[in-house]
Design a protein around this motif. Structure first.
Motif, PDB file in Angstrom:
ATOM      1  N   SER A  31      31.757  -7.491  -5.663  1.00  0.00           N
ATOM      2  CA  SER A  31      30.782  -7.666  -4.593  1.00  0.00           C
ATOM      3  C   SER A  31      29.613  -8.513  -5.059  1.00  0.00           C
ATOM      4  N   VAL A  32      29.178  -9.393  -4.170  1.00  0.00           N
ATOM      5  CA  VAL A  32      27.993 -10.207  -4.409  1.00  0.00           C
ATOM      6  C   VAL A  32      27.047 -10.034  -3.225  1.00  0.00           C
ATOM      7  N   TYR A  33      25.790  -9.856  -3.529  1.00  0.00           N
ATOM      8  CA  TYR A  33      24.755  -9.679  -2.510  1.00  0.00           C
ATOM      9  C   TYR A  33      23.684 -10.741  -2.730  1.00  0.00           C
ATOM     10  N   TRP A  34      23.142 -11.233  -1.638  1.00  0.00           N
ATOM     11  CA  TRP A  34      22.013 -12.151  -1.716  1.00  0.00           C
ATOM     12  C   TRP A  34      20.791 -11.496  -1.086  1.00  0.00           C
ATOM     13  N   TYR A  35      19.660 -11.627  -1.790  1.00  0.00           N
ATOM     14  CA  TYR A  35      18.394 -11.102  -1.300  1.00  0.00           C
ATOM     15  C   TYR A  35      17.347 -12.208  -1.380  1.00  0.00           C
ATOM     16  N   GLN A  36      16.418 -12.148  -0.439  1.00  0.00           N
ATOM     17  CA  GLN A  36      15.295 -13.075  -0.429  1.00  0.00           C
ATOM     18  C   GLN A  36      14.012 -12.290  -0.670  1.00  0.00           C
ATOM     19  N   GLN A  37      13.188 -12.775  -1.587  1.00  0.00           N
ATOM     20  CA  GLN A  37      11.894 -12.140  -1.808  1.00  0.00           C
ATOM     21  C   GLN A  37      10.787 -13.129  -1.465  1.00  0.00           C
ATOM     22  N   SER A  38      10.053 -12.830  -0.415  1.00  0.00           N
ATOM     23  CA  SER A  38       8.924 -13.662  -0.034  1.00  0.00           C
ATOM     24  C   SER A  38       7.681 -12.800   0.002  1.00  0.00           C
ATOM     25  N   LEU A  39       6.530 -13.447  -0.026  1.00  0.00           N
ATOM     26  CA  LEU A  39       5.269 -12.695  -0.094  1.00  0.00           C
ATOM     27  C   LEU A  39       5.060 -11.837   1.144  1.00  0.00           C
ATOM     28  N   ASP A  40       5.420 -12.397   2.303  1.00  0.00           N
ATOM     29  CA  ASP A  40       5.133 -11.638   3.525  1.00  0.00           C
ATOM     30  C   ASP A  40       6.232 -10.652   3.905  1.00  0.00           C
ATOM     31  N   GLN A  41       7.482 -10.958   3.572  1.00  0.00           N
ATOM     32  CA  GLN A  41       8.587 -10.093   3.992  1.00  0.00           C
ATOM     33  C   GLN A  41       9.081  -9.145   2.906  1.00  0.00           C
ATOM     34  N   GLY A  42       8.656  -9.366   1.688  1.00  0.00           N
ATOM     35  CA  GLY A  42       9.158  -8.531   0.610  1.00  0.00           C
ATOM     36  C   GLY A  42      10.602  -8.872   0.277  1.00  0.00           C
ATOM     37  N   SER A  74      29.559 -17.121  -6.047  1.00  0.00           N
ATOM     38  CA  SER A  74      29.094 -17.254  -4.680  1.00  0.00           C
ATOM     39  C   SER A  74      28.052 -18.363  -4.598  1.00  0.00           C
ATOM     40  N   GLU A  75      27.971 -18.960  -3.441  1.00  0.00           N
ATOM     41  CA  GLU A  75      26.958 -19.970  -3.184  1.00  0.00           C
ATOM     42  C   GLU A  75      26.222 -19.638  -1.892  1.00  0.00           C
ATOM     43  N   LEU A  76      24.923 -19.843  -1.935  1.00  0.00           N
ATOM     44  CA  LEU A  76      24.083 -19.653  -0.755  1.00  0.00           C
ATOM     45  C   LEU A  76      23.560 -21.037  -0.377  1.00  0.00           C
ATOM     46  N   ASN A  77      23.894 -21.460   0.822  1.00  0.00           N
ATOM     47  CA  ASN A  77      23.479 -22.764   1.310  1.00  0.00           C
ATOM     48  C   ASN A  77      22.317 -22.612   2.285  1.00  0.00           C
ATOM     49  N   LEU A  78      21.256 -23.343   2.024  1.00  0.00           N
ATOM     50  CA  LEU A  78      20.068 -23.300   2.872  1.00  0.00           C
ATOM     51  C   LEU A  78      19.848 -24.709   3.421  1.00  0.00           C
ATOM     52  N   SER A  79      19.833 -24.847   4.724  1.00  0.00           N
ATOM     53  CA  SER A  79      19.699 -26.177   5.305  1.00  0.00           C
ATOM     54  C   SER A  79      18.476 -26.259   6.204  1.00  0.00           C
ATOM     55  N   SER A  80      18.134 -27.506   6.570  1.00  0.00           N
ATOM     56  CA  SER A  80      16.958 -27.773   7.414  1.00  0.00           C
ATOM     57  C   SER A  80      15.766 -26.961   6.935  1.00  0.00           C
ATOM     58  N   LEU A  81      15.492 -27.086   5.665  1.00  0.00           N
ATOM     59  CA  LEU A  81      14.514 -26.220   5.027  1.00  0.00           C
ATOM     60  C   LEU A  81      13.123 -26.377   5.620  1.00  0.00           C
ATOM     61  N   GLU A  82      12.443 -25.230   5.701  1.00  0.00           N
ATOM     62  CA  GLU A  82      11.070 -25.179   6.195  1.00  0.00           C
ATOM     63  C   GLU A  82      10.184 -24.621   5.088  1.00  0.00           C
ATOM     64  N   LEU A  83       8.890 -24.836   5.245  1.00  0.00           N
ATOM     65  CA  LEU A  83       7.951 -24.347   4.235  1.00  0.00           C
ATOM     66  C   LEU A  83       8.112 -22.843   4.022  1.00  0.00           C
ATOM     67  N   GLY A  84       8.386 -22.142   5.109  1.00  0.00           N
ATOM     68  CA  GLY A  84       8.507 -20.693   5.040  1.00  0.00           C
ATOM     69  C   GLY A  84       9.733 -20.195   4.308  1.00  0.00           C
ATOM     70  N   ASP A  85      10.625 -21.100   3.962  1.00  0.00           N
ATOM     71  CA  ASP A  85      11.809 -20.705   3.194  1.00  0.00           C
ATOM     72  C   ASP A  85      11.509 -20.601   1.709  1.00  0.00           C
ATOM     73  N   SER A  86      10.336 -21.026   1.325  1.00  0.00           N
ATOM     74  CA  SER A  86       9.943 -20.904  -0.082  1.00  0.00           C
ATOM     75  C   SER A  86       9.945 -19.428  -0.464  1.00  0.00           C
ATOM     76  N   ALA A  87      10.696 -19.104  -1.486  1.00  0.00           N
ATOM     77  CA  ALA A  87      10.861 -17.699  -1.860  1.00  0.00           C
ATOM     78  C   ALA A  87      11.644 -17.632  -3.155  1.00  0.00           C
ATOM     79  N   LEU A  88      11.778 -16.407  -3.644  1.00  0.00           N
ATOM     80  CA  LEU A  88      12.634 -16.121  -4.783  1.00  0.00           C
ATOM     81  C   LEU A  88      13.925 -15.552  -4.216  1.00  0.00           C
TER      82      LEU A  88
END
Lengths: 114, 115
Positions: A31-42, A74-88
């Motif tokens: 199993s592979v899981y992807w998580y996003q950590q951003s300042l506002d969403q945690g 696994s690969e995570l593809n992020l397209s049409s990137l916006e400033l708000g996509d900045s994260a760990l």
């Protein structure tokens, strides 16, 4: 070293661009899981794959997609990137999706969109 | 709904003080797992402990101890004789069937240990 490898460690790109984040799970983990950590969403769950198949979806945007290959990376593809996509972005792996298995996290990919 | 609340956003202590990080969770599932992770300034997530819902025994590992109380839906984490190296963000997380088996994280508590 946790055994979960994420590349690249850092990524700087411009708005509107597309990037691919890569994750190699710990040996034996299906199993592979992807998580996003951003300042506002945690820390938020994005998506899970189990042995090549999508198992669960969380708060993943339509501009984002992922896949798990036969060798289980696994690969995570992020397209049409916006400033708000900045994260760990973290990848984690586990032996299987069962509740009683723990997760092992990679060290993350820090994405900066400028 | 599954939810994890870490009410303490930031805590600052002086070295050698004891500190307790609070975690309150919500789930309707009877089988679930609770986790604590540490995120040092370098950014990686370090696993500290996993506890299942059927085991309410407290656990001690060196200077770390965990107090799991189902009656209050809490899983608190205590660091005894804190050290500067303990400075990090600590996350409590829940994994239950209702969350599709994925981790629900609290917002984290930033611990600063000053010399």
């Amino acid at each position: 070293d946790s055994g979960v490898t994420q590349t690249p460690k850092h990524l700087i790109t411009a708005t509107g661009q597309r990037v691919t984040l890569r994750c190699s799970p710990r040996s034996g983990d299906l199993s592979v899981y992807w998580y996003q950590q951003s300042l506002d969403q945690g820390l938020q769950f994005l998506i899970q794959y189990y042995n090549g198949e999508e198992r669960a979806k969380g708060n993943i945007l339509e501009r984002f997609s992922a896949q798990q290959f036969p060798d289980l990376h696994s690969e995570l593809n992020l397209s049409s990137l916006e400033l708000g996509d900045s994260a760990l972005y973290f990848c984690a792996s586990s032996v299987e999706g069962a509740l009683n298995y723990g997760y092992t996290f990679g060290s993350g990919t820090r994405l900066t969109v400028v | 709904a599954q939810k994890v609340t870490q009410a303490q956003t930031e805590i600052s202590v002086v070295e050698k003080e004891d500190v307790t990080l609070d975690c309150v969770y919500e789930t309707r599932d009877t089988t679930y797992y609770l986790f604590w992770y540490k995120q040092p300034p370098s950014g990686e997530l370090v696993f500290l402990i996993r506890r299942n819902s059927f085991d309410e025994q407290n656990e001690i590992s060196g200077r770390y101890s965990w107090n799991f109380q189902k009656s209050t839906s809490s899983f608190n984490f205590t660091i005894t004789a804190s050290q500067v190296v303990d400075s990090a963000v600590y996350f409590c997380a829940l994994r239950a069937r209702g969350s599709q088996g994925n981790l629900i994280f609290g917002k984290g508590t930033k611990l600063s240990v000053k010399p």
